[in-house]
Design a protein around this motif. Structure first.
Motif, short mmCIF file in Angstrom:
data_model
loop_
_atom_site.label_atom_id
_atom_site.label_comp_id
_atom_site.label_asym_id
_atom_site.label_seq_id
_atom_site.Cartn_x
_atom_site.Cartn_y
_atom_site.Cartn_z
N VAL A 1 5.95 -3.00 -11.77
CA VAL A 1 5.56 -2.23 -10.58
C VAL A 1 6.51 -1.05 -10.40
O VAL A 1 6.09 0.08 -10.12
CB VAL A 1 5.57 -3.14 -9.34
N ARG B 1 2.51 2.34 -4.19
CA ARG B 1 1.49 2.47 -5.23
C ARG B 1 1.78 3.71 -6.07
O ARG B 1 2.37 4.67 -5.57
CB ARG B 1 0.09 2.54 -4.61
N GLU C 1 0.82 -1.21 0.00
CA GLU C 1 0.00 0.00 0.00
C GLU C 1 0.85 1.26 0.00
O GLU C 1 0.39 2.33 -0.42
CB GLU C 1 -0.95 0.00 1.20
N HIS D 1 -0.72 -3.41 -5.42
CA HIS D 1 0.05 -2.19 -5.61
C HIS D 1 -0.78 -1.07 -6.25
O HIS D 1 -0.23 -0.05 -6.67
CB HIS D 1 1.28 -2.46 -6.48
N GLY D 2 -2.08 -1.26 -6.30
CA GLY D 2 -2.95 -0.22 -6.83
C GLY D 2 -2.86 -0.03 -8.33
O GLY D 2 -3.19 1.04 -8.84
#
Length: 290
Positions: A196, A67, A64, A269-270
């Motif tokens: 990511v 992100r 979180e 990871h949004g």
């Protein structure tokens, strides 16, 4: 002069992976912990005491904090901008649970990501670029090696969250990302981490995961497009349409499980995942690129 920020986390390694009893500290306990964190950081680097420290006194999964747009820390920046006392000297601002025990939306962790052995509390240091620059540079150099919290600060967190904590330490978000990269490498996810990392550090980049037998993914604009193959399309893309599909059935099922795993990591990871159906009649890369 424009304000600059340093983004960090106070990381709590839980004993036996046992979840804390509380999701967020009371406002009073949050203030006490912020004082402890500020004191610890000031012992490491000169100049910290001249900056604003803003703490979110709730614990989150590391994903979180990693992100796109650093959204967890961006919430603290927004709260800091509305806090009273601007231009009245360095401030220490902590945000915790409401008086009735309720947790405000900015401090609510993702319920799908509970249960991990490492939880992190976000904090920022804020000040002018001139004042923050040397401090941020020194913290990036020192935290990974020297960032253990002082025992009294760790005890404040342990008591406040009703948690059993083995280690409490400080990381920059870049330290946290490097640690996560190593973990993903150990889990066979290093290729996915490249996407990511690009979403975090190079949001305008276009990145591919195109290394069979891995699923086919394309990142652009903070969104991943994933090729969703039916059995015939999967055979065509990965096996040139050759082979007995009955014999390949197990491999296809493993492929689908891998897709679900990668999608879950990205969403943690949004990073939203859009599935693009590929039936083998068109080139899958071209479909993702369209």
């Amino acid at each position: 002069m424009a304000e600059a920020v340093f983004r960090g986390v106070f990381a709590l390694e839980l004993a036996g992976g046992q979840a804390p009893g509380k999701a967020a500290l009371s406002q009073e306990a949050a203030g006490e912990l912020a004082v402890g964190i500020g004191r610890d950081l000031a012992r490491l680097v000169d100049g910290v005491a001249g900056l604003d420290l803003v703490l979110g006194a709730a614990h989150f999964d590391p994903a979180e904090a990693l992100r796109p747009g650093w959204s967890l820390h961006h919430r603290l920046e927004e709260l800091h901008a509305r806090a009273p006392g601007r231009n009245s000297g360095p401030r220490m601002v902590a945000f915790g649970a409401a008086a009735d025990g309720g947790i405000p939306m900015p401090l609510q962790a993702d319920p799908a990501l509970v249960g991990g052995g490492l939880r992190v509390l976000p904090f920022i240091l804020a000040g002018t670029a001139e004042a923050l620059g040397p401090v941020a540079e020194a913290l990036e150099e020192k935290l990974l090696a020297l960032g253990m919290a002082q025992p009294e600060t760790a005890l404040l967190a342990q008591d406040g969250f009703e948690a059993r904590i083995e280690h409490a330490r400080y990381f920059s978000v870049h330290d946290l990302a490097a640690m996560m990269a190593m973990q993903y490498d150990n889990q066979g996810l290093s290729a996915l981490w490249n996407l990511v990392e690009a979403a975090l550090l190079a949001p305008q980049a276009v990145e591919w995961l195109d290394a069979g037998p891995e699923p086919l993914l394309r990142l652009e604009g903070g969104e991943v497009r994933m090729a969703l193959f039916d059995p015939a399309g999967w055979c065509a893309h990965y096996h040139g349409g050759q082979g007995d599909f009955d014999k390949l059935q197990r491999a296809y099922e493993l492929f689908l499980a891998r897709q679900r795993q990668l999608a879950a990591v990205l969403e943690a990871h949004g990073i939203p995942v859009l599935y693009v159906h590929c039936d083998g009649q068109q080139d899958a890369r071209s479909l993702l690129d369209s």
